[in-house]
Structure formats: structure tokens, C-alpha cells
Design an enzyme around this catalytic site. Sequence first.
Site, short mmCIF file in Angstrom:
data_model
loop_
_atom_site.label_atom_id
_atom_site.label_comp_id
_atom_site.label_asym_id
_atom_site.label_seq_id
_atom_site.Cartn_x
_atom_site.Cartn_y
_atom_site.Cartn_z
N ARG A 172 23.92 -31.33 -8.62
CA ARG A 172 23.67 -30.44 -9.82
C ARG A 172 23.72 -28.98 -9.18
O ARG A 172 23.16 -28.80 -8.06
CB ARG A 172 22.33 -30.53 -10.52
CG ARG A 172 21.85 -29.24 -11.25
CD ARG A 172 20.61 -29.62 -11.94
NE ARG A 172 19.48 -30.10 -11.50
CZ ARG A 172 18.48 -30.59 -11.88
NH1 ARG A 172 18.31 -30.52 -13.23
NH2 ARG A 172 17.69 -31.01 -10.96
N ARG A 224 3.90 -34.34 -19.44
CA ARG A 224 4.21 -35.18 -18.38
C ARG A 224 3.23 -36.15 -17.82
O ARG A 224 3.34 -36.85 -16.88
CB ARG A 224 4.63 -34.14 -17.30
CG ARG A 224 6.10 -34.12 -16.68
CD ARG A 224 6.05 -32.98 -15.83
NE ARG A 224 7.48 -33.21 -15.09
CZ ARG A 224 8.48 -32.53 -15.13
NH1 ARG A 224 8.79 -31.77 -16.21
NH2 ARG A 224 9.76 -32.98 -14.41
N ARG A 270 19.08 -25.90 -6.75
CA ARG A 270 17.79 -26.06 -6.73
C ARG A 270 17.11 -26.38 -5.52
O ARG A 270 17.59 -27.23 -5.07
CB ARG A 270 17.43 -26.73 -8.04
CG ARG A 270 17.06 -25.79 -9.30
CD ARG A 270 16.56 -26.61 -10.50
NE ARG A 270 15.41 -27.47 -10.34
CZ ARG A 270 15.16 -28.39 -11.23
NH1 ARG A 270 15.77 -28.35 -12.59
NH2 ARG A 270 14.41 -29.34 -11.18
N ARG A 322 10.03 -37.23 -6.56
CA ARG A 322 10.07 -36.89 -8.05
C ARG A 322 10.18 -38.07 -8.74
O ARG A 322 9.24 -38.15 -9.91
CB ARG A 322 11.11 -35.78 -8.31
CG ARG A 322 10.69 -34.47 -7.99
CD ARG A 322 11.94 -33.21 -8.00
NE ARG A 322 12.60 -33.16 -9.35
CZ ARG A 322 13.61 -32.67 -9.31
NH1 ARG A 322 14.45 -32.24 -8.27
NH2 ARG A 322 14.18 -32.42 -10.69
N LYS A 373 17.99 -34.11 -19.43
CA LYS A 373 17.27 -33.67 -20.58
C LYS A 373 17.70 -32.14 -20.85
O LYS A 373 17.98 -31.80 -21.96
CB LYS A 373 15.69 -33.51 -20.22
CG LYS A 373 15.06 -34.84 -20.00
CD LYS A 373 13.59 -35.03 -19.49
CE LYS A 373 13.34 -34.42 -18.34
NZ LYS A 373 13.93 -34.97 -17.11
P1 AP5 Z 1 19.90 -32.11 -16.27
O1 AP5 Z 1 20.17 -31.96 -17.49
O2 AP5 Z 1 19.45 -30.97 -15.47
O3 AP5 Z 1 18.89 -33.21 -16.07
P2 AP5 Z 1 17.23 -33.21 -16.31
O4 AP5 Z 1 16.76 -34.43 -16.97
O5 AP5 Z 1 16.80 -31.76 -17.23
O6 AP5 Z 1 16.52 -33.01 -14.91
P3 AP5 Z 1 15.58 -32.04 -14.30
O7 AP5 Z 1 15.84 -32.26 -12.90
O8 AP5 Z 1 15.68 -30.54 -14.66
O9 AP5 Z 1 14.29 -32.67 -14.63
P4 AP5 Z 1 13.18 -32.57 -14.06
O10 AP5 Z 1 12.03 -33.00 -15.13
O11 AP5 Z 1 12.78 -32.97 -12.70
O12 AP5 Z 1 12.74 -31.07 -13.77
P5 AP5 Z 1 11.97 -29.65 -14.39
O13 AP5 Z 1 12.77 -28.86 -14.35
O14 AP5 Z 1 11.61 -30.13 -15.81
O15 AP5 Z 1 21.22 -33.10 -15.57
C1 AP5 Z 1 20.98 -33.21 -14.01
C2 AP5 Z 1 22.42 -33.10 -13.77
O16 AP5 Z 1 23.31 -34.34 -14.23
C3 AP5 Z 1 23.22 -31.93 -14.23
O17 AP5 Z 1 24.07 -31.48 -12.91
C4 AP5 Z 1 24.18 -32.30 -15.06
O18 AP5 Z 1 25.29 -31.57 -15.28
C5 AP5 Z 1 24.36 -33.63 -14.88
N1 AP5 Z 1 24.44 -34.69 -16.03
C6 AP5 Z 1 23.54 -34.65 -17.04
N2 AP5 Z 1 23.81 -35.59 -17.99
C7 AP5 Z 1 24.83 -36.19 -17.62
C8 AP5 Z 1 25.73 -37.35 -17.97
N3 AP5 Z 1 25.35 -37.91 -19.03
N4 AP5 Z 1 26.71 -37.76 -17.17
C9 AP5 Z 1 26.97 -37.13 -16.06
N5 AP5 Z 1 26.33 -36.17 -15.45
C10 AP5 Z 1 25.24 -35.54 -16.16
O19 AP5 Z 1 10.70 -29.63 -13.48
C11 AP5 Z 1 10.99 -29.13 -11.98
C12 AP5 Z 1 9.54 -29.28 -11.44
O20 AP5 Z 1 8.61 -28.33 -12.12
C13 AP5 Z 1 8.83 -30.44 -11.49
O21 AP5 Z 1 9.17 -31.31 -10.47
C14 AP5 Z 1 7.22 -30.08 -11.47
O22 AP5 Z 1 6.83 -29.96 -10.16
C15 AP5 Z 1 7.24 -28.92 -12.31
N6 AP5 Z 1 6.93 -29.21 -13.61
C16 AP5 Z 1 7.75 -28.96 -14.69
N7 AP5 Z 1 7.13 -29.41 -15.91
C17 AP5 Z 1 5.87 -29.84 -15.50
C18 AP5 Z 1 4.78 -30.32 -16.19
N8 AP5 Z 1 4.82 -30.33 -17.79
N9 AP5 Z 1 3.80 -30.61 -15.59
C19 AP5 Z 1 3.55 -30.57 -14.44
N10 AP5 Z 1 4.62 -30.02 -13.46
C20 AP5 Z 1 5.55 -29.66 -14.20
#
Ligand code: AP5
Length: 210
Positions: free
Chosen positions: A127, A88, A157, A168, A14
Site C-alpha cells: 500500500r 473496534r 505508512r 495488527r 475498508k
Molecule cells: P485499504 O482500503 O487501505 O484497507 P483498509 O481495510 O482500510 O486497511 P487499514 O490498514 O487502513 O485498516 P486498519 O483498520 O488497520 O487501519 P486504520 O487506519 O483504521 O486497502 C489496503 C491496500 O490494499 C491498499 O493498497 C489498496 O489499494 C489495496 N486493496 C484494497 N482492496 C483491494 C482489493 N479488493 N484487491 C486488491 N487490492 C486491494 O487504523 C490504524 C491504527 O490506528 C490502528 O492499528 C490503531 O492503532 C489505530 N486505531 C484506528 N481506529 C481505532 C479505534 N477505533 N480504536 C483504537 N485504535 C484505533
Amino acid sequence: MNAVVLLGPPGAGKGTVAEVLVNKGYKHVSTGALLREQIQLKTPLGIEAKKVMDHGQFVPDEVVVEMIGELFIEADSDANILFDGFPRTLVQAQKLDDMLDSLSGTLSDVILMECPDDVIVKRITGRRTCSTCGAVYHIHYNPADSCTIDGCDITQRPDDDEATVRKRIEVYDERTAPLIKYYSDKNLVQSVDASQSIDMVRGHVVSLLG
Ligand code: AP5
């Protein structure tokens, strides 16, 4: 105001897709990044959020909804907002609908980024993230020694170890996956095979929103 939601499990890419959409005029709103900012600033909200985030659990709905509400107050009426990691839960999705309604805004698209669990685990454990600007890299797929944007260190992270990633994914399946039906019933969902290369996934999403 218009909103687009990037929906998908952790590691689906994402944030990686959002990077190119920002160049197309979208305002990127990642609730994960907003929460990590609070953690870095050691605010009371950040201290509480870290306790649940480090274990792969969700921050309470009311905390996240309040953060988004504040952002809506400041947003321009013609803003194009790209939500990454929000909503979410069903409660958050309903609150987003209410907030958009109250501003005569619309939710135009929900992009569902689908990716198998094993691919996710490989992506997330490899990552690396810029400690300052949050830019995202990968030890194999997008390698860098330091951030190519600001030259700062790139680190892992705290919630990116394998056990936490698997937790997760479990929480996503239980609490976020029901949003697929919620938004499908409103005819808003477009699916993308997020297991393809970065360029292919980015190209597909851009073509859907173009
Ligand atoms: P990346 O683009 O970073 O993936 P992402 O989908 O953004 O993954 P996240 O881990 O950031 O999502 P998340 O939803 O768990 O975390 P968030 O920060 O929102 O890509 C991942 C890796 O793969 C990178 O190294 C990239 O280079 C590589 N890559 C990407 N695309 C690729 C491809 N096509 N091919 C090869 N490699 C690729 O949330 C973190 C925490 O915050 C949650 O667990 C929760 O505790 C809290 N939180 C956040 N939002 C909420 C909410 N709305 N409600 C409650 N808690 C929340």
C-alpha cells in the site's frame, strides 16, 4: 442520523470501498485517518497515539470515543455516516449504540469484509498513501507515481511493514472479531468476500447498501 459500519481486518479494503460510498452521499469517518491527522499536527493526542499505532496496538477506547463524540456534536441530524475502523472493541460498540440512541439515530448495516491473512499482508505491504489527502494506492493493484487527486507524494505508512501488519491482525482477531457476534445478534451483519478484485468488492458493498 443513520450509521453504517465497515468491519474487517486491516487491509481488507475498508478505505478503498469508502471512497466510492462517499460519492453516494456517505460521510466517511475513519478513526485511523483522524488519528494520523493528530500525529501530523504533533498534538499531545497524536504524540501518544503514534507510540501505540506504530506497534500495531489500539489507541485507548476513551480517546477514540471522545473523538467520535465530538464529531456527533457537529453532525447534521440527517447525516449518513460511514464508520471505517470504528468501533473496534466491544466497549466502543456499546458507546456507539449509546451515542446513536441519545440522538435518535440508527445503525442500519454492518458490512463484514472478510479476507485471508496472506492476502492482507500482500495488500498492506504494497500500500502507498497520499501524504496530504490520504488517498490509497497499491504498487500492483492500484499503482500511481503520485496522488491522482492532488498530485502530492505517495508514501508507505509507518505501520505497514510485515511484522506490524501481523501484529495488527492478531489484535483484530482478539479485540475486534468479537464484534461479529455482537452485531450478528442484532441481525445487522452482511458479509462480503473482500479477497475479490477492487471493482467486485466495491460493487458488492454498493449493492448491499443501495
Ligand atoms: P485499504 O482500503 O487501505 O484497507 P483498509 O481495510 O482500510 O486497511 P487499514 O490498514 O487502513 O485498516 P486498519 O483498520 O488497520 O487501519 P486504520 O487506519 O483504521 O486497502 C489496503 C491496500 O490494499 C491498499 O493498497 C489498496 O489499494 C489495496 N486493496 C484494497 N482492496 C483491494 C482489493 N479488493 N484487491 C486488491 N487490492 C486491494 O487504523 C490504524 C491504527 O490506528 C490502528 O492499528 C490503531 O492503532 C489505530 N486505531 C484506528 N481506529 C481505532 C479505534 N477505533 N480504536 C483504537 N485504535 C484505533
